[in-house]
Scaffold this motif. Structure first.
Motif, PDB file in Angstrom:
ATOM      1  N   SER A 142       0.743  -1.282   0.045  1.00 26.48           N
ATOM      2  CA  SER A 142       0.067  -0.086   0.064  1.00 26.48           C
ATOM      3  C   SER A 142       0.712   1.106  -0.052  1.00 26.48           C
ATOM      4  O   SER A 142       2.070   1.114  -0.010  1.00 26.48           O
ATOM      5  CB  SER A 142      -0.801  -0.006   1.167  1.00 26.48           C
ATOM      6  N   ASP A 143       0.293   2.183  -0.074  1.00 24.67           N
ATOM      7  CA  ASP A 143       0.984   3.668  -0.006  1.00 24.67           C
ATOM      8  C   ASP A 143       1.199   4.079   1.411  1.00 24.67           C
ATOM      9  O   ASP A 143       1.920   5.297   1.792  1.00 24.67           O
ATOM     10  CB  ASP A 143       0.170   4.632  -0.641  1.00 24.67           C
ATOM     11  N   ILE A 144       0.962   3.339   2.500  1.00 25.74           N
ATOM     12  CA  ILE A 144       1.054   3.662   3.884  1.00 25.74           C
ATOM     13  C   ILE A 144       2.562   3.194   4.309  1.00 25.74           C
ATOM     14  O   ILE A 144       2.978   2.060   4.181  1.00 25.74           O
ATOM     15  CB  ILE A 144       0.087   2.802   4.861  1.00 25.74           C
ATOM     16  N   ASN A 145       3.270   4.234   4.801  1.00 19.94           N
ATOM     17  CA  ASN A 145       4.545   3.809   5.292  1.00 19.94           C
ATOM     18  C   ASN A 145       4.673   3.817   6.677  1.00 19.94           C
ATOM     19  O   ASN A 145       4.975   5.254   7.123  1.00 19.94           O
ATOM     20  CB  ASN A 145       5.642   4.685   4.350  1.00 19.94           C
ATOM     21  N   LEU A 146       4.825   2.843   7.372  1.00 18.89           N
ATOM     22  CA  LEU A 146       4.857   2.915   8.973  1.00 18.89           C
ATOM     23  C   LEU A 146       6.243   2.383   9.338  1.00 18.89           C
ATOM     24  O   LEU A 146       6.318   2.333  10.563  1.00 18.89           O
ATOM     25  CB  LEU A 146       3.814   2.141   9.504  1.00 18.89           C
ATOM     26  N   VAL A 147       7.274   2.084   8.456  1.00 18.77           N
ATOM     27  CA  VAL A 147       8.728   1.605   8.955  1.00 18.77           C
ATOM     28  C   VAL A 147       9.170   2.663   9.713  1.00 18.77           C
ATOM     29  O   VAL A 147       9.656   2.205  11.005  1.00 18.77           O
ATOM     30  CB  VAL A 147       9.411   1.356   7.630  1.00 18.77           C
ATOM     31  N   MET A 148       9.313   3.658   9.536  1.00 23.21           N
ATOM     32  CA  MET A 148       9.933   4.893  10.201  1.00 23.21           C
ATOM     33  C   MET A 148       9.381   4.932  12.000  1.00 23.21           C
ATOM     34  O   MET A 148      10.045   4.825  12.807  1.00 23.21           O
ATOM     35  CB  MET A 148       9.928   6.264   9.761  1.00 23.21           C
ATOM     36  N   PRO A 149       8.071   5.214  11.874  1.00 23.15           N
ATOM     37  CA  PRO A 149       7.676   5.242  13.239  1.00 23.15           C
ATOM     38  C   PRO A 149       7.569   3.913  13.941  1.00 23.15           C
ATOM     39  O   PRO A 149       7.851   3.848  15.254  1.00 23.15           O
ATOM     40  CB  PRO A 149       6.021   5.836  13.088  1.00 23.15           C
ATOM     41  N   LEU A 150       7.360   2.970  13.356  1.00 26.71           N
ATOM     42  CA  LEU A 150       7.508   1.620  13.979  1.00 26.71           C
ATOM     43  C   LEU A 150       8.858   1.106  14.475  1.00 26.71           C
ATOM     44  O   LEU A 150       9.190   0.543  15.218  1.00 26.71           O
ATOM     45  CB  LEU A 150       6.812   0.540  13.214  1.00 26.71           C
ATOM     46  N   GLY A 151       9.793   1.519  13.412  1.00 28.90           N
ATOM     47  CA  GLY A 151      11.134   1.558  13.643  1.00 28.90           C
ATOM     48  C   GLY A 151      11.832   2.233  14.727  1.00 28.90           C
ATOM     49  O   GLY A 151      12.534   1.850  15.653  1.00 28.90           O
ATOM     50  N   ALA A 152      11.069   3.438  15.185  1.00 29.05           N
ATOM     51  CA  ALA A 152      11.227   4.401  16.047  1.00 29.05           C
ATOM     52  C   ALA A 152      11.036   3.579  17.595  1.00 29.05           C
ATOM     53  O   ALA A 152      11.771   3.588  18.587  1.00 29.05           O
ATOM     54  CB  ALA A 152      11.069   5.806  15.886  1.00 29.05           C
ATOM     55  N   LEU A 153       9.870   3.188  17.312  1.00 31.82           N
ATOM     56  CA  LEU A 153       9.164   2.344  18.795  1.00 31.82           C
ATOM     57  C   LEU A 153      10.124   1.268  18.971  1.00 31.82           C
ATOM     58  O   LEU A 153      10.571   0.952  20.225  1.00 31.82           O
ATOM     59  CB  LEU A 153       7.712   2.101  18.288  1.00 31.82           C
ATOM     60  N   HIS A 154      10.563   0.504  18.180  1.00 33.33           N
ATOM     61  CA  HIS A 154      11.388  -0.796  18.129  1.00 33.33           C
ATOM     62  C   HIS A 154      12.640  -0.399  18.865  1.00 33.33           C
ATOM     63  O   HIS A 154      13.449  -0.869  19.837  1.00 33.33           O
ATOM     64  CB  HIS A 154      11.603  -1.513  16.882  1.00 33.33           C
ATOM     65  N   GLY A 155      13.097   0.856  18.216  1.00 35.53           N
ATOM     66  CA  GLY A 155      14.517   1.275  18.803  1.00 35.53           C
ATOM     67  C   GLY A 155      14.445   1.819  20.270  1.00 35.53           C
ATOM     68  O   GLY A 155      15.284   1.729  20.940  1.00 35.53           O
ATOM     69  N   LEU A 156      13.266   2.514  20.695  1.00 38.11           N
ATOM     70  CA  LEU A 156      13.126   2.921  22.030  1.00 38.11           C
ATOM     71  C   LEU A 156      13.051   1.811  22.800  1.00 38.11           C
ATOM     72  O   LEU A 156      13.644   1.987  23.935  1.00 38.11           O
ATOM     73  CB  LEU A 156      11.820   3.812  21.922  1.00 38.11           C
ATOM     74  N   LEU A 157      12.198   0.652  22.529  1.00 37.84           N
ATOM     75  CA  LEU A 157      12.260  -0.495  23.226  1.00 37.84           C
ATOM     76  C   LEU A 157      13.515  -0.947  23.619  1.00 37.84           C
ATOM     77  O   LEU A 157      14.029  -1.523  24.801  1.00 37.84           O
ATOM     78  CB  LEU A 157      11.174  -1.505  22.844  1.00 37.84           C
ATOM     79  N   PHE A 158      14.107  -1.111  22.599  1.00 39.92           N
ATOM     80  CA  PHE A 158      15.697  -1.588  22.527  1.00 39.92           C
ATOM     81  C   PHE A 158      16.404  -0.809  23.667  1.00 39.92           C
ATOM     82  O   PHE A 158      17.201  -1.340  24.672  1.00 39.92           O
ATOM     83  CB  PHE A 158      16.313  -1.796  21.231  1.00 39.92           C
ATOM     84  N   VAL A 159      16.575   0.390  23.416  1.00 38.70           N
ATOM     85  CA  VAL A 159      17.147   1.217  24.269  1.00 38.70           C
ATOM     86  C   VAL A 159      16.800   1.094  25.864  1.00 38.70           C
ATOM     87  O   VAL A 159      17.725   0.968  26.788  1.00 38.70           O
ATOM     88  CB  VAL A 159      17.358   2.729  23.866  1.00 38.70           C
ATOM     89  N   LEU A 160      15.842   1.208  26.119  1.00 39.30           N
ATOM     90  CA  LEU A 160      15.125   0.902  27.335  1.00 39.30           C
ATOM     91  C   LEU A 160      15.640  -0.496  27.960  1.00 39.30           C
ATOM     92  O   LEU A 160      15.949  -0.513  29.041  1.00 39.30           O
ATOM     93  CB  LEU A 160      13.576   0.841  27.495  1.00 39.30           C
ATOM     94  N   TYR A 161      15.443  -1.555  27.000  1.00 39.84           N
ATOM     95  CA  TYR A 161      15.904  -2.703  27.361  1.00 39.84           C
ATOM     96  C   TYR A 161      17.509  -2.875  27.775  1.00 39.84           C
ATOM     97  O   TYR A 161      17.657  -3.400  28.933  1.00 39.84           O
ATOM     98  CB  TYR A 161      15.655  -3.895  26.358  1.00 39.84           C
ATOM     99  N   VAL A 162      18.198  -2.084  26.951  1.00 42.48           N
ATOM    100  CA  VAL A 162      19.695  -2.131  27.401  1.00 42.48           C
ATOM    101  C   VAL A 162      20.076  -1.463  28.518  1.00 42.48           C
ATOM    102  O   VAL A 162      20.705  -1.617  29.698  1.00 42.48           O
ATOM    103  CB  VAL A 162      20.466  -1.408  26.299  1.00 42.48           C
ATOM    104  N   LEU A 163      19.250  -0.190  28.858  1.00 38.99           N
ATOM    105  CA  LEU A 163      19.333   0.549  30.243  1.00 38.99           C
ATOM    106  C   LEU A 163      18.928  -0.355  31.222  1.00 38.99           C
ATOM    107  O   LEU A 163      19.475  -0.243  32.404  1.00 38.99           O
ATOM    108  CB  LEU A 163      18.563   2.014  30.150  1.00 38.99           C
ATOM    109  N   PHE A 164      17.518  -0.983  31.262  1.00 43.45           N
ATOM    110  CA  PHE A 164      17.332  -1.789  32.201  1.00 43.45           C
ATOM    111  C   PHE A 164      18.249  -2.951  32.497  1.00 43.45           C
ATOM    112  O   PHE A 164      18.457  -3.211  33.802  1.00 43.45           O
ATOM    113  CB  PHE A 164      16.187  -2.251  32.117  1.00 43.45           C
ATOM    114  N   LEU A 165      18.907  -3.291  31.546  1.00 48.13           N
ATOM    115  CA  LEU A 165      19.746  -4.700  31.776  1.00 48.13           C
ATOM    116  C   LEU A 165      20.970  -4.017  32.527  1.00 48.13           C
ATOM    117  O   LEU A 165      21.655  -4.694  33.203  1.00 48.13           O
ATOM    118  CB  LEU A 165      19.947  -5.122  30.306  1.00 48.13           C
ATOM    119  N   LEU A 166      21.571  -2.977  31.993  1.00 50.73           N
ATOM    120  CA  LEU A 166      22.582  -2.398  32.902  1.00 50.73           C
ATOM    121  C   LEU A 166      22.279  -2.050  34.243  1.00 50.73           C
ATOM    122  O   LEU A 166      23.049  -2.295  35.060  1.00 50.73           O
ATOM    123  CB  LEU A 166      23.141  -1.100  32.085  1.00 50.73           C
ATOM    124  N   ASP A 167      20.971  -1.742  34.487  1.00 48.45           N
ATOM    125  CA  ASP A 167      20.615  -1.498  35.874  1.00 48.45           C
ATOM    126  C   ASP A 167      20.659  -2.865  36.722  1.00 48.45           C
ATOM    127  O   ASP A 167      21.012  -2.937  37.815  1.00 48.45           O
ATOM    128  CB  ASP A 167      19.313  -0.697  35.858  1.00 48.45           C
TER     129      ASP A 167
END
Length: 114
Positions: A37-62
Motif C-alpha cells: 500500500s501507500d502507507i509507510n509505517l516503517v519509520m515510526p515503528l522502527g523508532a518504537l522498536h529502537g526505543l524499546l531496545f534502548v530501554l531494554y539495554v538501560l534496564f539490563l545495565l541497571d
C-alpha cells in the motif's frame, strides 16, 4: 538479593517481551504494509522498536549493577535482545530470578524482625 534488585528485574521483564515482539511484529508488518500500500509505517515503528531496545539495554545495565550478574549473563541477555523472539526466553529466566529475589528479600526481612 534485595527488593531493589527484584524491582530492577521486574522492570527488565516488563520491557523484554514487548522488545522481543517489536521486531517481528512491528517492523515486518510495517515493511509488508509499505510494499502493498501507500502507507509507510516503517519509520515510526522502527523508532518504537529502537526505543524499546534502548530501554531494554538501560534496564539490563541497571540489573547488572544491582544483581551483580557476571558478564557472561549480561552478554547472553544482549544476544537474546538481538535474536527475534529471544526476549521471550530471557523473560522466562528473569521471572525465575525475580521470584527468587523476592523470596530472599522477604526471608531477610522476617529474619530481621524476629
Amino acid at each position: 538479593m534485595d527488593i531493589k534488585t527484584a524491582s530492577a528485574l521486574h522492570r527488565l521483564r516488563l520491557v523484554s517481551v514487548p522488545e522481543a515482539l517489536s521486531f517481528p511484529a512491528l517492523l515486518i508488518f510495517g515493511s509488508l504494509l509499505s510494499r502493498i500500500s501507500d502507507i509507510n509505517l516503517v519509520m515510526p515503528l522502527g523508532a518504537l522498536h529502537g526505543l524499546l531496545f534502548v530501554l531494554y539495554v538501560l534496564f539490563l545495565l541497571d540489573v547488572w549493577n544491582k544483581a551483580k550478574w557476571p558478564l557472561k549473563k549480561v552478554a547472553l541477555f544482549l544476544l537474546l535482545a538481538v535474536v527475534p523472539f529471544g526476549g521471550l526466553y530471557g523473560d522466562k529466566i528473569l521471572k525465575r530470578d525475580e521470584a527468587d529475589s523476592v523470596i530472599a528479600a522477604r526471608a531477610r526481612r522476617e529474619e530481621a524482625a524476629a
